[in-house]
Design a protein around this motif. Structure first.
Motif, mmCIF file in Angstrom:
data_model
loop_
_atom_site.group_PDB
_atom_site.id
_atom_site.type_symbol
_atom_site.label_atom_id
_atom_site.label_comp_id
_atom_site.label_asym_id
_atom_site.label_seq_id
_atom_site.Cartn_x
_atom_site.Cartn_y
_atom_site.Cartn_z
ATOM 1 N N GLY A 65 0.809 -1.217 0.000
ATOM 2 C CA GLY A 65 0.000 0.000 0.000
ATOM 3 C C GLY A 65 0.834 1.255 0.000
ATOM 4 N N SER A 66 0.149 2.373 0.150
ATOM 5 C CA SER A 66 0.811 3.671 0.120
ATOM 6 C C SER A 66 1.589 3.922 1.417
ATOM 7 C CB SER A 66 -0.240 4.768 -0.061
ATOM 8 O OG SER A 66 0.321 6.038 0.192
ATOM 9 N N PRO A 67 2.833 4.383 1.325
ATOM 10 C CA PRO A 67 3.601 4.686 2.544
ATOM 11 C C PRO A 67 3.350 6.094 3.077
ATOM 12 C CG PRO A 67 4.987 5.012 0.638
ATOM 13 C CD PRO A 67 3.643 4.543 0.111
ATOM 14 N N TRP A 68 2.669 6.939 2.314
ATOM 15 C CA TRP A 68 2.539 8.339 2.703
ATOM 16 C C TRP A 68 1.553 8.506 3.853
ATOM 17 C CZ3 TRP A 68 6.676 9.180 0.530
ATOM 18 C CH2 TRP A 68 6.969 8.752 -0.758
ATOM 19 N N GLY A 69 1.978 9.252 4.852
ATOM 20 C CA GLY A 69 1.149 9.465 6.022
ATOM 21 C C GLY A 69 1.192 8.321 7.024
ATOM 22 N N LYS A 70 2.190 7.438 6.891
ATOM 23 C CA LYS A 70 2.287 6.272 7.782
ATOM 24 C C LYS A 70 3.574 6.345 8.604
ATOM 25 C CE LYS A 70 -1.224 4.502 5.441
ATOM 26 N NZ LYS A 70 -1.220 5.304 4.197
ATOM 27 N N ASP A 71 3.489 5.965 9.863
ATOM 28 C CA ASP A 71 4.701 5.865 10.675
ATOM 29 C C ASP A 71 5.465 4.600 10.310
ATOM 30 O OD1 ASP A 71 4.417 3.706 13.087
ATOM 31 O OD2 ASP A 71 2.464 4.490 12.522
ATOM 32 N N SER A 72 6.645 4.433 10.900
ATOM 33 C CA SER A 72 7.564 3.364 10.437
ATOM 34 C C SER A 72 7.069 1.967 10.731
ATOM 35 C CB SER A 72 8.947 3.569 11.059
ATOM 36 O OG SER A 72 8.856 3.540 12.481
ATOM 37 N N ASP A 73 6.140 1.771 11.671
ATOM 38 C CA ASP A 73 5.696 0.398 11.928
ATOM 39 C C ASP A 73 4.762 -0.123 10.837
ATOM 40 O OD1 ASP A 73 2.764 0.191 12.705
ATOM 41 O OD2 ASP A 73 3.351 1.735 14.130
ATOM 42 N N LYS A 74 4.439 0.755 9.856
ATOM 43 C CA LYS A 74 3.613 0.308 8.723
ATOM 44 C C LYS A 74 4.472 -0.183 7.570
ATOM 45 C CE LYS A 74 0.047 1.991 10.952
ATOM 46 N NZ LYS A 74 0.760 2.690 12.022
ATOM 47 N N SER A 75 5.795 -0.206 7.747
ATOM 48 C CA SER A 75 6.696 -0.562 6.661
ATOM 49 C C SER A 75 6.489 -2.008 6.217
ATOM 50 C CB SER A 75 8.153 -0.372 7.079
ATOM 51 O OG SER A 75 8.405 0.981 7.402
#
Length: 253
Positions: A243-253
């Protein structure tokens, strides 16, 4: 081999949404580096919706979130002075943005996994590099599309909502399409001259194929986060997963 890639400047409504989401994320992380943030943004006309999940010890009010959205759009360049070049009703102004927020905390089901040193999301990202340090080791078609869009924007040859597409055959540019807002009196010739600096004289070039492009940004199109993943990474040269990485903190990597 024939390859094609496109690129969109920040003034494109999808990219503007990515920028707004990341702008708000930065404000959360400045206040609380361990904040968990997953934001999505939609932009249409002068209406902006911010939705998602935020877990932090230092939350922002709805008015503060709205202020960040307006700051971000102004930073992109959509100001009153900018609009005066194109006319009322042809582009947005950050200061006039009407913002609605729908934010809740991260699901407890997900949080227990993150608390146990896990991840808040899953995703796959593909990447590739070429032996071409002169263009940042990026594929030629992608590099050209990005460079042309950036040059047109930085030289202020038209509006902010620039989109480019470049096709190369055996590492030679053979086709280029450019969309750039041009108000009355803005010469298309300067745009064509600038593009030719990168694609040469023999490449087929189309600038504003409909013949007119004045209404732009979220006035002419609806923007949504994560809809330009191919643009943000390697163009048309590899698969996109996750998914999109924009607007996500690092634990969503």
């Amino acid at each position: 081999m024939i390859k094609t890639s496109e690129y969109c400047a920040l003034g494109h409504p999808d990219r503007s949404c990515d920028f707004i989401a990341s702008y708000i994320l930065d404000r959360y992380l400045e206040r609380n580096p361990s904040a968990r943030v997953g934001l999505e943004v939609q932009l249409k006309d002068a209406f902006c919706t911010v939705s998602g999940e935020v877990t932090t010890c230092c939350p922002f009010s709805k008015d503060e979130i709205a202020g960040f959205c307006r700051e971000a759009v102004n930073e992109i360049g959509y100001t009153r002075d900018y609009r005066s070049r194109f006319g009322e009703g042809n582009c947005i102004v950050g200061d006039e943005l009407d913002v609605t927020t729908h934010l809740s905390q991260q699901s407890g089901d997900i949080a227990q996994g993150v608390n146990a040193d896990g991840w808040g999301d899953q995703g796959i990202f593909w990447g590739m590099a070429e032996e071409a340090p002169e263009r940042g080791n990026m594929p030629l078609d992608y590099w050209l599309a990005r460079r042309i869009a950036q040059e047109l924007t930085s030289r202020k040859l038209g509006g902010l909502d620039v989109k480019t597409q470049v096709t190369v055959e055996d590492e030679r540019p053979v086709g280029c399409v450019v969309a750039i807002p041009l108000a009355d009196g803005m010469p298309v010739g300067r745009v064509e001259t600038t593009v030719r600096e990168f694609i040469g004289a023999d490449c087929e070039l189309v600038v504003n194929g409909t013949g007119r492009y004045v209404k732009h940004g979220s006035i002419g199109d609806c923007g949504t986060t994560g809809r330009k993943l191919v643009v943000d990474f390697y163009g048309g040269n590899c698969r996109i997963g996750g998914g999109s990485p924009w607007g996500k903190d690092s634990d969503k990597s």
